[in-house]
Write a protein that holds these residues in place. Sequence first.
Motif, PDB file in Angstrom:
ATOM      1  N   HIS A 107       0.828  -1.204   0.000  1.00  0.00           N
ATOM      2  CA  HIS A 107       0.000   0.000   0.000  1.00  0.00           C
ATOM      3  C   HIS A 107       0.864   1.257   0.000  1.00  0.00           C
ATOM      4  CE1 HIS A 107      -4.068  -1.504   0.056  1.00  0.00           C
ATOM      5  NE2 HIS A 107      -3.719  -2.421   0.940  1.00  0.00           N
ATOM      6  N   GLY A 111       0.876   3.969  -2.935  1.00  0.00           N
ATOM      7  CA  GLY A 111       0.760   5.399  -2.649  1.00  0.00           C
ATOM      8  C   GLY A 111       1.826   6.198  -3.379  1.00  0.00           C
ATOM      9  N   HIS A 114       0.961   6.407  -7.048  1.00  0.00           N
ATOM     10  CA  HIS A 114      -0.088   7.404  -7.286  1.00  0.00           C
ATOM     11  C   HIS A 114       0.463   8.820  -7.186  1.00  0.00           C
ATOM     12  CE1 HIS A 114      -3.552   4.879  -7.862  1.00  0.00           C
ATOM     13  NE2 HIS A 114      -3.275   4.199  -6.763  1.00  0.00           N
ATOM     14  N   GLU A 121      -4.845  12.494  -4.024  1.00  0.00           N
ATOM     15  CA  GLU A 121      -5.914  11.939  -3.183  1.00  0.00           C
ATOM     16  C   GLU A 121      -5.771  10.430  -3.022  1.00  0.00           C
ATOM     17  OE1 GLU A 121      -8.243  13.439  -1.257  1.00  0.00           O
ATOM     18  OE2 GLU A 121      -7.103  15.226  -1.796  1.00  0.00           O
ATOM     19  N   GLN A 122      -5.519   9.746  -4.130  1.00  0.00           N
ATOM     20  CA  GLN A 122      -5.350   8.295  -4.055  1.00  0.00           C
ATOM     21  C   GLN A 122      -4.079   7.951  -3.280  1.00  0.00           C
ATOM     22  OE1 GLN A 122      -7.758   6.155  -5.030  1.00  0.00           O
ATOM     23  NE2 GLN A 122      -6.544   4.601  -4.010  1.00  0.00           N
ATOM     24  N   LEU A 124      -2.861   9.653  -0.769  1.00  0.00           N
ATOM     25  CA  LEU A 124      -3.184   9.816   0.652  1.00  0.00           C
ATOM     26  C   LEU A 124      -3.991   8.640   1.177  1.00  0.00           C
ATOM     27  CD1 LEU A 124      -4.025  13.622   0.759  1.00  0.00           C
ATOM     28  CD2 LEU A 124      -1.937  12.488   1.572  1.00  0.00           C
ATOM     29  N   ARG A 125      -4.951   8.154   0.393  1.00  0.00           N
ATOM     30  CA  ARG A 125      -5.742   6.989   0.824  1.00  0.00           C
ATOM     31  C   ARG A 125      -4.858   5.756   0.988  1.00  0.00           C
ATOM     32  NH1 ARG A 125      -9.728   9.504  -2.293  1.00  0.00           N
ATOM     33  NH2 ARG A 125      -9.221   8.418  -4.224  1.00  0.00           N
ATOM     34  N   SER A 126      -3.970   5.535   0.019  1.00  0.00           N
ATOM     35  CA  SER A 126      -3.079   4.373   0.095  1.00  0.00           C
ATOM     36  C   SER A 126      -2.128   4.499   1.281  1.00  0.00           C
ATOM     37  CB  SER A 126      -2.277   4.222  -1.198  1.00  0.00           C
ATOM     38  OG  SER A 126      -3.125   3.900  -2.272  1.00  0.00           O
ATOM     39  N   ASP A 128      -2.618   6.233   4.073  1.00  0.00           N
ATOM     40  CA  ASP A 128      -3.363   6.053   5.322  1.00  0.00           C
ATOM     41  C   ASP A 128      -3.566   4.576   5.633  1.00  0.00           C
ATOM     42  OD1 ASP A 128      -3.525   8.771   5.794  1.00  0.00           O
ATOM     43  OD2 ASP A 128      -5.589   8.965   5.029  1.00  0.00           O
ATOM     44  N   LEU A 129      -3.915   3.800   4.615  1.00  0.00           N
ATOM     45  CA  LEU A 129      -4.106   2.369   4.806  1.00  0.00           C
ATOM     46  C   LEU A 129      -2.786   1.685   5.154  1.00  0.00           C
ATOM     47  CD1 LEU A 129      -6.011  -0.001   4.850  1.00  0.00           C
ATOM     48  CD2 LEU A 129      -5.833  -0.135   2.360  1.00  0.00           C
TER      49      LEU A 129
END
Length: 190
Positions: A107, A111, A114, A121-122, A124-126, A128-129
């Motif tokens: 992940h 990130g 991306h 945005e993607q 940041l999501r990756s 965070d996970l």
Amino acid sequence: MGLLVHAWRGAIRHITARPCRNQTCQVDSLTGMAGAELSLGRIDSAEAHIEAARKIAEGSDVSRVGIRMVSARVHHRFGRYRQAQEEAGPALQEALKGSPLDLPRLHGLIGAIHLGMGDGEQCLRSCDLALELAYRSGQRLEHARTLITLGHARRAAGDEQAAQAAWRQAHGVFGILGTPEQEDTAALVR
């Protein structure tokens, strides 16, 4: 003490003298070497190790997570983000089925991919996970490495304060662990 050292050396000679017939062991060794070569900037050698690992894994039930992950890192390093994504996606799917400890690293890598593609945005999501999974599994090094990517994403979004906070946290962890990445984060932290 001398007997212990002598016995250890003998055991190492015995182990290394025998050819490894275990395909998983061979693939893991080759992907480990590819990762080391990549860290040293020896891209051609890293790619050769990746291809050798692919040939061994071909037609077997050996996990390809490590192969795909190192290959994605090579592509990412050269800005070949689509190819990196093409390797990381299947690696993630395979890791979800049986390699949970690879998930934080994957992940985090996704990130970074991306971020390279300009999708903050993607990223940041990756990240965070990846941070959550690394924290839950006690993988402090992966947690810190992901913080570096998160800091770059925050800076790209215009939030220098959040970027510095992420890099300071990573720098502290690298210092505690005594890893070479501490030198890289020292250049980022103000």
